[in-house]
Design an enzyme around this catalytic site. Structure first.
Site, PDB file in Angstrom:
ATOM      1  N   VAL A 143       0.837  -1.208   0.000  1.00  0.00           N
ATOM      2  CA  VAL A 143       0.000   0.000   0.000  1.00  0.00           C
ATOM      3  C   VAL A 143       0.870   1.255   0.000  1.00  0.00           C
ATOM      4  O   VAL A 143       0.540   2.253  -0.627  1.00  0.00           O
ATOM      5  CB  VAL A 143      -0.944  -0.001   1.224  1.00  0.00           C
ATOM      6  N   GLU A 144       1.999   1.196   0.702  1.00  0.00           N
ATOM      7  CA  GLU A 144       2.874   2.363   0.801  1.00  0.00           C
ATOM      8  C   GLU A 144       3.614   2.657  -0.505  1.00  0.00           C
ATOM      9  O   GLU A 144       3.651   3.797  -0.959  1.00  0.00           O
ATOM     10  CB  GLU A 144       3.910   2.142   1.920  1.00  0.00           C
TER      11      GLU A 144
END
Length: 522
Positions: free
Chosen positions: A184-185
């Site tokens: 996600v990052e």
């Protein structure tokens, strides 16, 4: 022992001894092999019964370095490398989190009741609150319906990074599922850089990185070092969970900062359930935990949804590090060890300029495939001597007739991607991005790039031959009710919102149903 078996060892000893003698020049060289390369043009088949025709365009001599080692030759997987290094997944992930919509999605392959049961099972085996709600269902089904290609590529990358993450998470006694946070990052891109300057797999801002021991200098950005950044992320996540005593809030704080989460709790009147706080959090953070939980679900149930993992080019366990004793460049290592430059950049992403420096008090290392470690160590002294010789020659005045490569301006054409342009001019993808201040690998037609080419004008001319022209096809897409530029871009792998706007001369974001859009696919 036969002479041909001991001769290489004698030559290496002689070279090492002669190099050690002060003030004495050496003419010894690393082992090389002279080969003939046939430039050719392939004429594609036009019918199955006709063979592909190859026309020889010319024969030229070239030299490759032939450093011997007992390891088996590595099998090249060019398709994997191509997909890996032209990855545009970071922007894809970033936009999906920041612009997430939560409307109901029609996806018959995953009935709601089945999803509820799977989420309940997942909740039972993780410390995270994996509870069913319509918003989470919408995100999961959007990912399954529109992002299968991206997710399969991420699953391939995860085969390299996840063992590394799990080792550090286990060392810090943290939930192993936190490995999904890096997707996600950063979309598992160690050189990913956000619009506000957060960098690396775990997207550390400069001050936060310094707080957790990640140094940044002209040569090295330790936020892009997978192992060091993962250790720092573990420490940060552990401290956030200790502060909030809730993993959902800890994840939200990791994304937007603990201050924003504390303010959201106050504004909500003291609520501490993430799903009740979402409307008080920044828009990106409101989509952050759902994106994390959706990613966790899909990876945990990848087999049930028919995903096929593409194995990594090199598993993490099949690599090792060598402490560098003398400054050396990735270009030199690539040339001497016969490794792909992009492969070395992937394994050593923290070296911003492609140079591994030797600095007092620092332990900078070179990560190589295990099959290349033996080659490097066996020929280490000769390699350092070669690097030193190149450095000394580079510092001498250039001959009068030598033409130093000048800066050129390249206009991006349909079908171009960074790897293709880099290969044409003999430079690295990271170099092109650095020269042009690019954060992602996305290109738009008509974009101007500054390049300092290494290839000769003759090489450049040959690369422009008709056989190398793009074979991009044009498609027409008819806008339907409910479509947005973002949702349309997700239907075509490798196509961004900016691509669609550029191709169709669109300045805004509104679309009228029935509008015909041009889409180009390479």
């Amino acid at each position: 022992m036969k002479l041909n078996k001991i001769l290489p060892f004698i030559l290496l000893m002689v070279f090492s001894m002669s190099f050690a003698q002060k003030g004495k020049n050496t003419n010894e060289k690393l082992n090389t092999t002279k080969v003939q390369i046939v430039d050719s043009l392939n004429i594609s088949k036009i019918a199955s019964e006709l063979p592909t025709v190859t026309i020889a365009a010319g024969v030229k001599d070239t030299i490759i370095y032939d450093l011997k080692d007992m390891a088996l030759a590595r099998k090249k997987d060019s398709l994997w490398l191509k997909e890996l290094y032209k990855s545009d997944l970071f922007d894809d992930i970033y936009n999906s989190v920041a612009n997430q919509e939560y409307e109901a999605v029609d996806y018959e392959e995953l009935p709601t009741e089945v999803l509820k049961q799977r989420l309940k099972d997942l909740d039972a085996r993780t410390p995270f609150k994996v509870e069913y709600n319509p918003s989470l269902e919408s995100v999961i089904k959007q990912y399954l319906k529109n992002r299968r290609g991206s997710l399969e590529r991420l699953m391939g990358l995860s085969e390299y990074y996840f063992p590394m993450f799990e080792q550090e998470l286990d060392k810090h006694n943290l939930p192993l599922e936190l490995k999904y946070l890096a997707i996600v990052e950063s979309a598992l891109n160690p050189r990913a850089r956000s619009r506000v300057g957060a960098t690396g797999l775990w997207q550390f801002m400069y001050p936060t990185g310094k707080m957790f021991g990640l140094d940044v200098n002209s040569y090295v950005d330790e936020r892009s070092d997978p192992i060091m950044a993962t250790e720092a992320a573990c420490k940060y996540l552990k401290s956030l969970n200790a502060s909030f005593n809730d993993w959902d809030l800890a994840l939200a704080a990791y994304n937007s900062g603990p201050g924003n989460v504390s303010k959201a709790i106050r504004r909500s009147g003291g609520k501490t359930n993430y799903w009740n706080l979402r409307s008080y959090l920044p828009r990106e953070t409101a989509g952050y935990v759902p994106a994390f939980l959706a990613t966790m679900y899909i990876f945990e149930y990848a087999q049930e949804h028919g995903f096929k993992k593409q194995g990594p080019r090199i598993p993490y366990v099949a690599t090792d590090t060598i402490k560098i004793r003398q400054q050396i460049t990735l270009d030199q290592v690539s040339k001497l060890a016969n490794l792909d430059k992009e492969e070395l950049e992937f394994l050593n992403p923290s070296y911003k300029l492609g140079i591994i420096p030797v600095i007092s008090g620092e332990n900078y290392v070179l990560r190589l495939p295990l099959t290349a470690v033996g080659t490097f160590v066996t020929n280490e002294e000769a390699i350092y001597a070669f690097a030193q010789k190149e450095l000394e020659e580079a510092e001498k005045p250039l001959p009068e007739l030598f033409e130093q490569p000048s800066k050129i301006r390249y206009r991006v054409k349909r079908g171009d991607y960074l790897g293709k342009i880099a290969e044409r001019y003999g430079v690295g993808v990271s170099q092109i991005k650095g020269w042009n201040g690019m954060r992602s690998n996305n290109l738009r037609i008509g974009q101007n790039l500054i390049i300092y080419p290494k290839n000769s004008s003759q090489d450049l001319a040959s690369s422009q031959s008709p056989s190398n022209q793009n074979n991009t096809s044009e498609k027409t897409y008819t806008v339907r009710s409910g479509d947005s530029l973002w949702s349309i871009s997700q239907k075509f792998p490798g196509v961004s919102v900016q691509n669609i706007k550029k191709w169709n001369d669109i300045s805004g974001t509104k679309l009228k149903p029935g509008t015909k859009l041009k889409i180009y696919k390479g």
